[in-house]
Enzyme design. Structure first.
Site, short mmCIF file in Angstrom:
data_model
loop_
_atom_site.label_atom_id
_atom_site.label_comp_id
_atom_site.label_asym_id
_atom_site.label_seq_id
_atom_site.Cartn_x
_atom_site.Cartn_y
_atom_site.Cartn_z
N TYR A 65 13.27 -8.54 -15.55
CA TYR A 65 12.44 -9.47 -14.78
C TYR A 65 13.19 -10.80 -14.71
CZ TYR A 65 7.97 -11.22 -12.96
OH TYR A 65 6.98 -11.71 -12.15
N ASN A 116 -3.48 -12.34 -10.25
CA ASN A 116 -3.83 -11.63 -9.01
C ASN A 116 -4.78 -12.38 -8.08
OD1 ASN A 116 -2.14 -9.60 -9.79
ND2 ASN A 116 -3.75 -8.29 -10.61
N ASN A 151 -4.69 -1.33 -1.77
CA ASN A 151 -5.49 -0.91 -2.92
C ASN A 151 -5.00 -1.51 -4.24
OD1 ASN A 151 -7.58 0.50 -4.20
ND2 ASN A 151 -6.16 2.14 -4.79
N SER A 152 -3.95 -2.31 -4.19
CA SER A 152 -3.49 -2.97 -5.42
C SER A 152 -4.51 -4.03 -5.83
CB SER A 152 -2.15 -3.65 -5.15
OG SER A 152 -2.33 -4.70 -4.22
N VAL A 170 -4.04 -7.23 -6.14
CA VAL A 170 -3.96 -8.36 -5.21
C VAL A 170 -4.55 -7.96 -3.86
CG1 VAL A 170 -2.39 -9.86 -3.90
CG2 VAL A 170 -1.97 -9.44 -6.32
N ARG A 216 -1.83 4.45 1.04
CA ARG A 216 -1.24 5.80 1.06
C ARG A 216 -2.35 6.82 1.28
NH1 ARG A 216 -0.16 7.25 -3.68
NH2 ARG A 216 -1.03 5.34 -4.59
N MET A 255 7.95 -5.11 -6.84
CA MET A 255 8.11 -3.81 -7.47
C MET A 255 8.87 -2.87 -6.52
SD MET A 255 6.84 -3.90 -10.45
CE MET A 255 6.51 -5.55 -11.05
#
Lengths: 374, 374
Positions: free
Chosen positions: A72, A159, A185-186, A188, A208, A275
């Protein structure tokens, strides 16, 4: 309600009466190998500009795994490391986000009181611990704690502000404007849907395909999503024309060429999730002829660049949304509890097992760590 | 000096004494097939808000070829087409950029005088012609024409303003700041080097390797380039560290992943040339963790969005740079002349041959069209 009661009771327990513990690592590597739980001596009284905190609940986020792995862009600082007497080198404490209760004040601190709920605005301060001493400038008081669950407050740092700020920092959005996002759907993404709906903004949300698609679509529509669609639909040209119809060609949002091709002139594309291993790849003509602008957003940078007043206002706005609009409810979650009865070795096993599961793939729910101290 | 003398003499020739001609096309296609030269009747007196122009010199730019092919995002409008009596359909006139002399004023025009040099700010107005009637709001007077060559003035509409505005519209650059660009040998690239040098900005310029590399490096350094390097050097990691040393990590500029990787935090990447078939492809982490922002710039949009006062100020600033800093000198060029003796058929052959050569590949020099009228 239950969580508030528990935290009130805890105000009367003395931090001196039990051992402090943390999840630590000496050097970067696979979290399931390098992390361990360590009992350390009680912390002294905090320096003048600092406060002593007791952590109530600390998320284990995917980015935290990347920090332990060393991949990171930010690292925990040496000043936030533990250095128990006789340790050959400093021990880094894991965790970036967390809800804590103030248990002691430095002599110069008058902006906080013992018992206040706070969250961290400094990155990698090391929240996977029972107790830490931190500078008062690195925390933010949680407003109206009585109206939040511990889980809501513990996940308030990253978030929800990311969603809130992406919808306000780059372009002035008016009720009726359109926002498009992928990864809807995350955590955030769900916050974007809810905050947008509360502001009267329309959203087109991509997810998805999956076996329980209809169920998820209904859930996101329940949050206020205007449209929820799959990437397969995004790839369909006749569908893209439908989007232009809906939006009158006026939409701003985030990610992937197909999605961006649907945007109108002068759109802003904001990326916040790093990500994805795929680069952002867009035809140059979109920038020139449609005046597309691409930005990144990183809530951690936002905290470092804004005044205390601005940080407090952000939190107030978010908590007001929660109270008044009933949005950003407690996310689905699992709590990993380390009991006071477990030895450091047993607790280490517990932590490593959790991290192994999380590293292996999508967990779906928020995972939070709780040290039981009684 | 010669060009000024010639244009002074021309003031005394009457536009009624010779035939007007233009390079026209009926429908999109290969320029070497669809373009033809047409003689058309003298234009009437201009309407109240318009002026009649005699074109002195009109660039043939690569984007003009794309417009004729029909693959450019903007098209000539029907109102700018010629419709000679008996023509089955309107004829579009080629050309976007050009230097013209005002030959007649509409009754309501008081901001221009006969004899003024003007350039077009409306796109695709059709500049490959001897004479056109245009609305006064679509032209801009060339300030201090006595200090410019015809070629300098004829190429003043697009490239120098693109360079000038890219260095001022997106981020406040101070003397000593660094600007990085690829395609540094393009017309815009050369203008960026010169305008940056005049403002005390440092530039790092990337060009393709070539047999006469050293000669080109010296030429660009003569324009004020701080460093001139090849893409091969850009691919070399040790070199990238050297750039960080030079710039103290503080640089803003344009294009390609390797180049962008060298940029410091908060950099702005501006794309202006859409000739590249490759998309812009960048790691999302650069947007998030280095706060990179990507923009497009299109001088044509700039003209449509700015007031006459702002347009005039831009031109004044550019011409002042030319006069006082001796930059943006006459570019290398070839002039294609259509003589008055050539028939329309012969002239059509001349034009098609030029376009065939240009479509085939890099020409290197500016190509400009001149109708000889005497």
């Amino acid at each position: 309600m239950l969580s508030t009661l528990r935290s009130s009771l805890r105000r009367f327990s003395s931090s001196a009466s039990r051992a402090d513990r943390a999840v630590v690592y000496e050097s970067n590597g696979d979290p399931a190998s390098v992390l361990r739980v360590l009992t350390y001596p009680d912390l002294p009284q905090p320096p003048a500009d600092s406060v002593k905190l007791e952590f109530l609940l600390s998320p284990i986020n995917p980015a935290d795994i990347n920090v332990v792995e060393g991949v990171y862009p930010t690292k925990p600082s040496l000043e936030d490391a533990l250095t128990p007497a006789g340790a050959p080198q400093p021990l880094f404490v894991g965790g970036n986000e967390g809800l804590a209760r103030v248990t002691a004040l430095g002599s110069g601190v008058n902006s906080l009181a013992v018992g206040d709920w706070v969250i961290m605005t400094k990155q990698q301060a090391g929240t996977w611990a029972t107790s830490r001493t931190v500078s008062v400038k690195d925390v933010l008081r949680v407003p109206s704690p009585e109206s939040l669950t511990e889980v809501q407050a513990a996940t308030l740092t990253v978030n929800p502000p990311t969603a809130y700020n992406m919808l306000s920092e780059f372009v002035k959005l008016e009720p009726g404007d359109w926002v498009m996002q992928n990864g809807a759907n995350s955590a955030v993404g769900q916050a974007v849907i809810q905050i947008a709906a509360a502001r009267g903004l329309n959203t087109i949300n991509f997810i998805r395909d999956r076996p329980d698609l209809e169920q998820l679509v209904q859930k996101l529509k329940g949050f206020g999503a205007t449209h929820v669609l799959t990437y397969a639909q995004l790839a369909d040209k006749s569908f893209r024309n439908k989007v232009k119809e809906w939006t009158g060609g006026k939409a701003g949002g985030s990610d992937t060429t197909s999605m961006v091709r649907m945007l109108g002139n002068d759109a802003h594309l904001v990326s916040y999730g790093a990500m994805a291993k795929q680069p952002l790849s867009l035809p140059i003509s979109l920038f020139i002829f449609k005046n597309l602008t691409c930005h990144g957003f990183w809530q951690s940078r936002w905290y470092t660049q804004r005044s205390l007043g601005e940080r407090e206002e952000l939190m107030k706005n978010l908590v007001d949304l929660m109270k008044e609009k009933k949005v950003l409810d407690t996310p689905e979650h699992d709590i990993v509890t380390i009991t006071a009865q477990e030895s450091d070795e047993q607790a280490t096993e517990t932590i490593r097992d959790v991290l192994k599961t999380m590293s292996a793939g999508r967990h779906g729910k928020k995972v939070l760590l709780k040290f039981q101290n009684s």
